[in-house]
Design an enzyme around this catalytic site. Structure first.
Site, mmCIF file in Angstrom:
data_model
loop_
_atom_site.group_PDB
_atom_site.id
_atom_site.type_symbol
_atom_site.label_atom_id
_atom_site.label_comp_id
_atom_site.label_asym_id
_atom_site.label_seq_id
_atom_site.Cartn_x
_atom_site.Cartn_y
_atom_site.Cartn_z
ATOM 1 C CE LYS A 54 -3.843 -2.441 2.078
ATOM 2 N NZ LYS A 54 -4.548 -2.886 3.285
ATOM 3 C CD GLN A 98 -3.402 -4.471 6.439
ATOM 4 O OE1 GLN A 98 -3.274 -3.487 5.703
ATOM 5 N NE2 GLN A 98 -4.080 -5.538 6.064
ATOM 6 C CG ASP A 121 -9.750 0.069 4.741
ATOM 7 O OD1 ASP A 121 -9.455 -0.180 3.551
ATOM 8 O OD2 ASP A 121 -9.066 -0.300 5.708
#
Ligand code: NAP
Length: 300
Positions: A54, A98, A121
């Site tokens: 990422k 994460q 997200d």
């Protein structure tokens, strides 16, 4: 023998990343660099690889990123305190924690601590609710990527029967909502579904998001159907494979995504898109703010 067309996630992803790079460059001219803050807790090797990818994708596509590596025994309060700092950092337009988190940390509390304006997200309840009510701001990256793939290959959704296998908050449910919003008639299947084939055999679009190899085979789909494989599993040789029995499905389907090279590359790309769009919204707010102060000062 029928051979389904392959939906090339790498190609769709490449085109989108070029667009991200272009739009990020034009934001930079206004003095804004889209920024993503990533937080990794602990030493899980798979999570470390995802996070590295990422951060690298940000660097390669005109975005700036920061990475906080927190020890595995960090407390929930300490993690949330760091998130609160990032929530008010004007250089950060997206925050990603994460997952999974260590068991002593409540993931729900952590996700809710992220500002809904920076939740790239799309997992915050405010963003889940916005998607449900048809006014999405941040869409969860994986299903958002699937929608972009369907669009890139001009696969119609309006009036189509779509079956989503899996009902998780991060893939199955938002996928179903996005397909519904795109005019499909959607059925959601899960582990308690009695007869999966009964549903999949009449579907024009099947999205498999289970995490189990060969959950969908050629005999379970309608000729010409579009099959999207979200699953990520390992085969006996330890190689990455999806939920779909690719060989048999390819003989019946009209379109199919491979694993690797299908949905996978799209997920990180959509994270870049969400971060970029967040920065663009900030730029618009700033522009509106300066226009309003000009008006107040009688300059305009
Ligand atoms: P998850 O939270 O474990 O959800 C799996 C879903 O599959 C659940 O809703 C479960 O039903 C359902 N299921 C389990 N067994 C089933 C069966 N026999 N028949 C029908 N449905 C069944 O997983 P997830 O996070 O949604 O991820 C799903 C897969 O996608 C995983 O392989 C994951 O690694 C992959 N993934 C890939 C990407 C990517 O970028 N390519 C991104 C995210 C996830 P219940 O709800 O009834 O338990």
């Amino acid at each position: 023998m029928n051979q389904a067309k392959i939906i090339d996630g790498l190609a769709v992803s490449k085109a989108l990343r070029e667009e991200v790079l272009r739009r990020a460059a034009s934001l930079k001219e206004e003095g804004i660099t889209p920024g993503l803050a990533v937080i990794l807790v602990g030493n899980d090797p798979a999570s470390a690889v995802y996070v590295r990818n990422k951060v690298k994708a940000c660097e390669q596509n005109g975005l700036f990123s920061t990475l906080d590596r927190l020890p595995v025994d960090v407390t929930e309060a300490q993690l949330i305190a760091r998130i609160r700092e990032l929530n008010v950092d004007p250089n950060v337009h997206g925050i990603l924690v994460q997952l999974p988190l260590p068991r002593h940390i409540n993931s729900h509390q952590v996700i809710e601590a992220i500002s809904a304006e920076k939740d790239v997200d799309g997992f915050h309840v405010a963003n889940a609710g916005a998607l449900l009510t048809g006014l999405p701001k941040f869409r969860p990256c994986t299903p958002y990527g699937v929608m972009k793939m369907l669009k890139a290959y001009e696969i119609p959704t309006v009036g189509m029967n779509a079956v989503v296998i899996g009902r998780s908050n991060i893939v199955g449910k938002p996928m179903a909502l996005m397909l519904l919003d795109a005019g499909a008639t959607v059925t959601v299947c899960h582990s308690k579904t009695k007869d999966l084939s009964y549903h999949t055999l009449t579907a024009d679009i099947v999205v498999a998001a289970v995490g189990r190899r060969n959950i969908l085979t050629g005999g379970m789909i309608k000729p010409g159907a579009t099959v999207i494989d979200v699953g990520m599993n390992k085969n006996e040789e330890g190689k990455l494979c999806g939920d779909v029995d690719f060989a048999s499905v390819r003989e019946i389907a009209g379109y199919v995504t491979p694993v690797p090279g299908g949905v996978g590359p799209m997920t990180i790309t959509m994270l870049l898109v969400n971060t970029l769009e967040s920065a663009e919204r900030t730029a618009q707010i700033e522009a509106r703010g300066s226009m309003e102060s000009d008006l107040e000062a009688g300059k305009a």
